[in-house]
Design a protein around this motif. Structure first.
Motif, short mmCIF file in Angstrom:
data_model
loop_
_atom_site.label_atom_id
_atom_site.label_comp_id
_atom_site.label_asym_id
_atom_site.label_seq_id
_atom_site.Cartn_x
_atom_site.Cartn_y
_atom_site.Cartn_z
N PRO A 80 0.82 -1.23 0.00
CA PRO A 80 0.00 0.00 0.00
C PRO A 80 0.85 1.27 0.00
N GLY A 81 1.92 1.29 0.79
CA GLY A 81 2.81 2.44 0.81
C GLY A 81 3.51 2.65 -0.51
N LEU A 82 3.85 1.55 -1.17
CA LEU A 82 4.51 1.64 -2.48
C LEU A 82 3.63 2.37 -3.48
N VAL A 83 2.38 1.98 -3.58
CA VAL A 83 1.46 2.60 -4.55
C VAL A 83 1.25 4.07 -4.24
N ARG A 130 5.53 -2.73 11.50
CA ARG A 130 4.57 -2.09 10.61
C ARG A 130 4.98 -0.66 10.25
N PRO A 131 5.35 0.19 11.21
CA PRO A 131 5.76 1.56 10.84
C PRO A 131 6.95 1.58 9.88
N LYS A 132 7.93 0.71 10.11
CA LYS A 132 9.10 0.68 9.23
C LYS A 132 8.72 0.20 7.84
N ILE A 134 5.75 0.50 6.35
CA ILE A 134 4.99 1.55 5.66
C ILE A 134 5.93 2.64 5.16
N THR A 135 6.89 3.02 6.01
CA THR A 135 7.86 4.04 5.62
C THR A 135 8.70 3.57 4.44
N ALA A 136 9.13 2.31 4.50
CA ALA A 136 9.94 1.76 3.40
C ALA A 136 9.15 1.72 2.10
N GLY A 137 7.88 1.32 2.18
CA GLY A 137 7.05 1.28 0.98
C GLY A 137 6.86 2.65 0.37
N LEU A 138 6.58 3.65 1.20
CA LEU A 138 6.41 5.02 0.71
C LEU A 138 7.70 5.54 0.06
N ALA A 155 15.37 -2.58 0.65
CA ALA A 155 16.46 -3.37 1.22
C ALA A 155 16.70 -3.01 2.68
N MET A 156 16.58 -1.74 3.01
CA MET A 156 16.79 -1.32 4.39
C MET A 156 15.74 -1.90 5.33
N TYR A 157 14.58 -2.26 4.78
CA TYR A 157 13.57 -2.92 5.59
C TYR A 157 13.75 -4.44 5.58
N LEU A 158 14.00 -5.04 4.41
CA LEU A 158 14.02 -6.50 4.30
C LEU A 158 15.32 -7.14 4.81
N LEU A 159 16.47 -6.53 4.52
CA LEU A 159 17.73 -7.17 4.88
C LEU A 159 17.85 -7.43 6.39
N PRO A 160 17.47 -6.50 7.26
CA PRO A 160 17.58 -6.79 8.70
C PRO A 160 16.64 -7.89 9.20
#
Length: 252
Positions: A80-83, A130-132, A134-138, A155-160
């Motif tokens: 959702p944040g990506l879109v 969740r907050p991270k 949403i921020t990453a998607g945006l 990557a900053m969200y998924l790698l960790p």
């Protein structure tokens, strides 16, 4: 843009490299192929060329990154944040200075990689947030729209999270499949490709199968640690490219 043999060969090589990265890492590092394209066309034309090609690349990559490789809980938080971010990115591209966004994203990415190195360059296993997400998607939506570089925020969200290499690549692949399909129309509205650009797109389609397959073979030959180290290394390359694009725009 004049359609010469040199233009065709360089564009074909750039698209092949981008497809290779999609096969190896699932997506997010397409900016590494853009410097090749910039040798024969301006960045905006390159963006218009790539926008439809990304959809074809993603659909082909999903032959390898099947639903079993998707982290569905993370995608539910990220998409959702990506879109929404792509919508913001469209406005930024039209109304604001996207060079500043490129510089900020580059600096944040380098800090992120620096913290990973300070921590001993280990694979992390932090819980999802969740907050991270949403921020990453945006952030990814905005940067993929303005610079075809949505990889660093994701990557900053998924790698960790310490996902397996297959789940990381598959989740990234589906994430950018949705993102690239969403941003294709806005990009085509901004650029309005000429007949020669459409012809070049058709030629570059032939680079997709071999590039994705070769990248997928590389992915299979590397272990978890090597994949993660490669991803962090590519983040540095991406950040430096963004920093150059942003800074050179101000200096020009």
């Amino acid at each position: 843009m004049e359609l010469t043999l040199t233009t065709i060969m360089v564009a074909f090589a750039g698209v092949f490299l981008i497809c290779f990265m999609k096969g190896a890492f699932g997506g997010g590092f397409s900016i590494v192929g853009i410097p090749l394209l910039s040798c024969v066309m301006d960045p905006v034309t390159a963006g218009g060329l790539l926008a439809p090609l990304f959809i074809a690349m993603d659909l082909f990559a999903l032959l390898y990154w099947k639903p079993s490789t998707w982290s569905k809980p993370d995608l539910a938080l990220l998409l959702p944040g990506l879109v929404i971010g792509i919508g913001f990115g469209y406005l930024v591209f039209r109304l604001l200075d996207h060079r500043a966004i490129a510089i900020v994203m580059a600096v944040l990415t380098l800090i992120f990689v620096g913290l990973w190195l300070v921590a001993g360059a280990e694979i992390a296993t932090r819980p999802r947030s969740r907050p991270k997400a949403i921020t990453a998607g945006l952030a990814s939506g905005i940067t993929t729209m303005v610079a075809h570089s949505g990889g660093p925020p994701l990557a900053m969200y998924l790698l960790p999270l310490g996902l397996s290499k297959e789940i990381y690549a598959g989740t990234t692949s589906l994430f950018f499949t949705v993102g690239n399909a969403t941003k294709a129309v806005p990009w085509l509205l901004l650029v309005k490709p000429t007949a020669s650009v459409w012809t070049l797109m058709a030629i570059c389609l032939f680079a997709i199968p071999g590039g994705v397959w070769l990248g997928w073979r590389l992915h299979g030959s590397l272990d978890q640690r090597q994949i993660y180290r490669a991803c962090y290394g590519l983040l540095v390359v991406t950040a430096l490219k963004l920093l150059w694009d942003g800074a050179s725009g101000y200096l020009a």
